[in-house]
Design a protein around this motif. Structure first.
Motif, mmCIF file in Angstrom:
data_model
loop_
_atom_site.group_PDB
_atom_site.id
_atom_site.type_symbol
_atom_site.label_atom_id
_atom_site.label_comp_id
_atom_site.label_asym_id
_atom_site.label_seq_id
_atom_site.Cartn_x
_atom_site.Cartn_y
_atom_site.Cartn_z
ATOM 1 N N ASP A 1 27.889 -15.697 24.234
ATOM 2 C CA ASP A 1 27.195 -14.701 23.426
ATOM 3 C C ASP A 1 27.483 -15.011 21.958
ATOM 4 N N THR A 2 28.635 -14.570 21.455
ATOM 5 C CA THR A 2 29.016 -14.920 20.087
ATOM 6 C C THR A 2 29.693 -16.283 20.069
ATOM 7 N N VAL A 3 29.252 -17.133 19.142
ATOM 8 C CA VAL A 3 29.821 -18.475 18.995
ATOM 9 C C VAL A 3 30.274 -18.656 17.549
ATOM 10 N N GLU A 4 31.454 -19.243 17.383
ATOM 11 C CA GLU A 4 31.934 -19.648 16.059
ATOM 12 C C GLU A 4 31.702 -21.155 15.948
ATOM 13 N N SER A 5 30.924 -21.573 14.943
ATOM 14 C CA SER A 5 30.563 -22.988 14.818
ATOM 15 C C SER A 5 30.972 -23.541 13.461
ATOM 16 N N PHE A 6 31.483 -24.764 13.481
ATOM 17 C CA PHE A 6 31.774 -25.526 12.283
ATOM 18 C C PHE A 6 30.822 -26.719 12.273
ATOM 19 N N MET A 7 30.153 -26.943 11.138
ATOM 20 C CA MET A 7 29.115 -27.960 11.078
ATOM 21 C C MET A 7 29.336 -28.858 9.866
ATOM 22 N N ILE A 8 28.863 -30.091 9.988
ATOM 23 C CA ILE A 8 28.726 -30.994 8.850
ATOM 24 C C ILE A 8 27.316 -31.561 8.918
ATOM 25 N N ASP B 1 28.129 -42.458 11.781
ATOM 26 C CA ASP B 1 26.693 -42.712 11.992
ATOM 27 C C ASP B 1 25.912 -41.412 12.135
ATOM 28 N N LEU B 2 26.204 -40.462 11.255
ATOM 29 C CA LEU B 2 25.533 -39.166 11.301
ATOM 30 C C LEU B 2 24.140 -39.289 10.688
ATOM 31 N N MET B 3 23.134 -38.951 11.485
ATOM 32 C CA MET B 3 21.749 -38.972 11.010
ATOM 33 C C MET B 3 21.118 -37.623 11.318
ATOM 34 N N CYS B 4 20.651 -36.922 10.289
ATOM 35 C CA CYS B 4 20.034 -35.610 10.450
ATOM 36 C C CYS B 4 18.523 -35.724 10.355
ATOM 37 N N ASN B 5 17.847 -34.867 11.093
ATOM 38 C CA ASN B 5 16.383 -34.842 11.110
ATOM 39 C C ASN B 5 15.877 -34.247 9.793
ATOM 40 N N LYS B 6 15.246 -35.077 8.968
ATOM 41 C CA LYS B 6 14.804 -34.630 7.647
ATOM 42 C C LYS B 6 13.665 -33.625 7.727
ATOM 43 N N SER B 7 12.923 -33.655 8.826
ATOM 44 C CA SER B 7 11.792 -32.727 8.950
ATOM 45 C C SER B 7 12.212 -31.359 9.467
ATOM 46 N N THR C 1 30.012 -25.036 1.976
ATOM 47 C CA THR C 1 30.659 -25.628 0.808
ATOM 48 C C THR C 1 29.589 -25.969 -0.224
ATOM 49 N N SER C 2 29.875 -25.718 -1.485
ATOM 50 C CA SER C 2 28.932 -26.099 -2.538
ATOM 51 C C SER C 2 29.084 -27.568 -2.905
ATOM 52 N N ALA C 3 30.231 -28.142 -2.555
ATOM 53 C CA ALA C 3 30.472 -29.565 -2.780
ATOM 54 C C ALA C 3 30.316 -30.311 -1.466
ATOM 55 N N ALA C 4 29.867 -31.543 -1.553
ATOM 56 C CA ALA C 4 29.651 -32.339 -0.348
ATOM 57 C C ALA C 4 30.974 -32.644 0.337
ATOM 58 N N ALA C 5 30.953 -32.555 1.677
ATOM 59 C CA ALA C 5 32.130 -32.970 2.456
ATOM 60 C C ALA C 5 32.277 -34.485 2.404
ATOM 61 N N PHE C 6 31.150 -35.204 2.430
ATOM 62 C CA PHE C 6 31.107 -36.649 2.231
ATOM 63 C C PHE C 6 29.660 -37.046 1.988
ATOM 64 N N GLU C 7 29.469 -38.268 1.514
ATOM 65 C CA GLU C 7 28.133 -38.759 1.210
ATOM 66 C C GLU C 7 27.715 -39.900 2.112
ATOM 67 N N SER D 1 20.847 -27.521 -2.507
ATOM 68 C CA SER D 1 20.630 -28.960 -2.646
ATOM 69 C C SER D 1 21.957 -29.632 -2.941
ATOM 70 N N ILE D 2 22.356 -30.528 -2.035
ATOM 71 C CA ILE D 2 23.619 -31.229 -2.178
ATOM 72 C C ILE D 2 23.377 -32.715 -1.938
ATOM 73 N N GLU D 3 23.967 -33.545 -2.773
ATOM 74 C CA GLU D 3 23.944 -34.985 -2.536
ATOM 75 C C GLU D 3 25.005 -35.297 -1.490
ATOM 76 N N GLY D 4 24.569 -35.521 -0.283
ATOM 77 C CA GLY D 4 25.505 -35.765 0.802
ATOM 78 C C GLY D 4 25.432 -34.660 1.833
ATOM 79 N N PHE D 5 26.545 -34.455 2.521
ATOM 80 C CA PHE D 5 26.568 -33.540 3.650
ATOM 81 C C PHE D 5 27.545 -32.390 3.394
ATOM 82 N N ALA D 6 27.035 -31.182 3.554
ATOM 83 C CA ALA D 6 27.855 -29.991 3.352
ATOM 84 C C ALA D 6 28.595 -29.648 4.640
ATOM 85 N N ALA D 7 29.653 -28.834 4.501
ATOM 86 C CA ALA D 7 30.344 -28.246 5.654
ATOM 87 C C ALA D 7 29.926 -26.787 5.753
#
Length: 515
Positions: free
Chosen positions: A394-401, A369-375, A437-443, A408-414
């Motif tokens: 201070d320094t943080v290593e983050s992994f995001m989806i 149920d991932l919903m991202c703020n389009k604005s 990632t240039s390819a979507a992790a999922f749509e 521009s990707i159809e779906g969600f990038a990592a």
């Protein structure tokens, strides 16, 4: 034998005429007329402590040879030098007798009690006279600006590697602007060997409006890495603590090399350290720069009681919600409800060292149920898994989806990003570098997707990898052509999970690590 004059002769046996004499004048000895015992300023003494007494004679020229006696050796014994050892509760009289004149004596009577605190260790400014009073037992610290600093008060009769201590502190005034004034509990051996936790109230004039806490070591000569890693400002309900209007209850449980710290019965921080590995310590209460009155103090050493506490759900928890109104937090299930907040303000976070990763590690979780703020167009929006080197990051290593603003990707990038926590991800200066990632992790955002993140260490270099739904992510869109999924930092990380302008549900969160 008596007063007078006499000659003492010495002669050789082989020649008696070879002799010599010396005149001896024997004067009357100055008899003692009175004795005074010194070394005690209170008739109340405490079981387990020693007290050094001494005596003075009048007139000063009289013999200063004495003997010491105890009239109740079950309660206290006294040595030839006047050292009194208090063994159990009761009344005892210690008498000093002149060896020159046995009729000249002095005595002092003590009421021996079993105290909660020691009078012979810690700061001399703690008043413990009423620690065992029948009504309103308490101890208090009265200091002024000339006596600012660290003031400890040691619990009596406890030297162990497992115990639970607690007390309620009433702050009577603030007399300092030092930002880290505070009250708390510690575990140690002496004034130069202690590790302690303090709750530090907000301070006017310091440019902040936060309550905070910190774990620190003595000697108190510098601010080592532990203080950066442990200090927490405002989060986990700290700012809701009304220390001006009510006492603050602080608890500490030592379980060998793991220490749990609580404020008002809420677990705030878990500290794993080998500083006292297999070394029994004494619990202490302390205040820094704050006059306080302390009540409701207790120490528990029974194994069953300690095990019962550790078995409770609170002590088993690994995470807390930074903002419970927006984030739901269970042990391995997190719900982020808002799509309008930065992940560092919309997160679940490790309770100190509880969710700490060391060496090679693997982390897995499901996101749905991932919903991202389009604005939101300043930076990437999405669910974030984050590795902080310190509690005050201070320094943080983050992994995001989530959604990318770089392509521009159809779906969600990592995405993998190393960034400056003191800034916002929206800030162009925050990332040190990033990869996507240039390819979507999922749509399909509504479906449940499985995420796995690993670190392996080889030749003092950490290498990260990420999988989504069993497929390894290829981070081929780089902020710099020299970007790699590596870092030379191989130390411990504290885990937190957030929603960066995104709402979602994270479930089945598991992690394992070690060397």
């Amino acid at each position: 034998r008596k007063e007078g004059e006499t000659l003492i002769w010495c002669a050789l046996n082989i020649e008696p005429r070879c002799k010599k004499s010396i005149k001896i004048v024997v004067e009357a000895a100055v008899e003692p007329t009175s004795l005074t015992i010194t070394g005690s300023d209170s008739d109340v003494q405490w079981v387990g402590e020693d007290l050094q007494l001494s005596a003075t004679v009048q007139p000063a020229e009289a013999s200063s040879l004495f003997s010491w006696e105890s009239d109740n050796k079950d309660v206290a014994t006294v040595s030839e030098s006047g050292l009194v050892s208090f063994l159990t509760t009761g009344e005892v009289t210690i008498t000093c007798v002149s060896l020159e004149k046995s009729s000249v004596t002095a005595s002092v009577t003590f009421n021996v009690k079993r105290g909660v605190f020691r009078s012979d260790l810690g700061s001399p400014y703690w008043n413990i006279a009423d620690q065992c009073a029948n009504t309103d037992p308490h101890v208090n610290l009265e200091i002024d600006t000339a006596k600012l600093g660290y003031h400890s008060c040691y619990f009596a009769g406890v030297l162990a590697t497992r115990y639970y201590a607690e007390a309620t502190f009433t702050i009577t005034s603030q007399i300092s602007t030092w930002v880290w004034q505070g009250i708390g509990l510690g575990s140690g051996l002496s004034e130069t060997s202690t590790r302690y936790f303090i709750f530090s109230p907000r301070v006017d004039g310091q440019g902040n409006d936060f309550n905070k806490f910190i774990v620190k070591d003595l000697p108190n000569e510098s601010w080592p890495a532990i203080t950066t890693r442990s200090q927490t400002w405002g989060e986990n309900g700290l700012d809701s603590i009304s220390w001006l209007n009510a006492p603050v209850k602080i608890g500490m449980l030592r379980d060998e090399n793991t220490y749990y710290y609580l404020i008002n019965d809420k677990l705030m921080y878990v500290d794993e350290t080998t500083v006292y590995d297999e070394i029994p310590t004494m619990p202490i209460l302390l205040s820094i720069d704050l006059p306080v009155t302390v009540r409701n103090y207790t120490v528990v050493t029974e194994e069953a009681a300690i095990n019962e506490k550790l078995a409770s759900s609170q002590f088993k928890a690994s995470f807390y919600a930074s903002n419970p109104e927006l984030v739901e937090c269970e042990e391995n299930r997190f719900i982020f409800k808002s799509a309008n907040i930065l992940s560092k303000d919309n997160k679940v976070k490790s309770l100190g060292d509880k969710a700490k990763l060391v060496g090679n590690f693997e982390v897995e979780f499901d996101v749905s149920d991932l919903m991202c703020n389009k604005s939101h167009t300043k930076g990437m929006s999405g669910v974030t898994f984050n590795l902080s080197r310190y509690e005050a990051a201070d320094t943080v290593e983050s992994f995001m989806i989530g959604t990318s603003v770089n392509q521009s990707i159809e779906g969600f990038a990592a995405r993998y990003v190393s960034w400056n926590y003191t800034l916002s991800m929206d800030d162009a200066n925050a990332p040190y570098f990033w990869s996507e990632t240039s390819a979507a992790a999922f749509e399909n955002a509504n479906a449940t997707h499985h995420v796995k993140i690993t670190r392996t260490i080889e030749n003092n270099v950490s290498t990260f990898r990420m999988w989504v739904d069993g497929e390894e992510m290829e981070f081929d869109v780089l902020s710099s052509k020299y970007n790699t999924m590596t870092t030379k930092y191989t130390g411990a990380y504290i885990v937190w999970v957030g929603g960066e302008y995104a709402s979602c549900e994270v479930t089945n969160f598991t992690y394992k690590s070690g060397f």
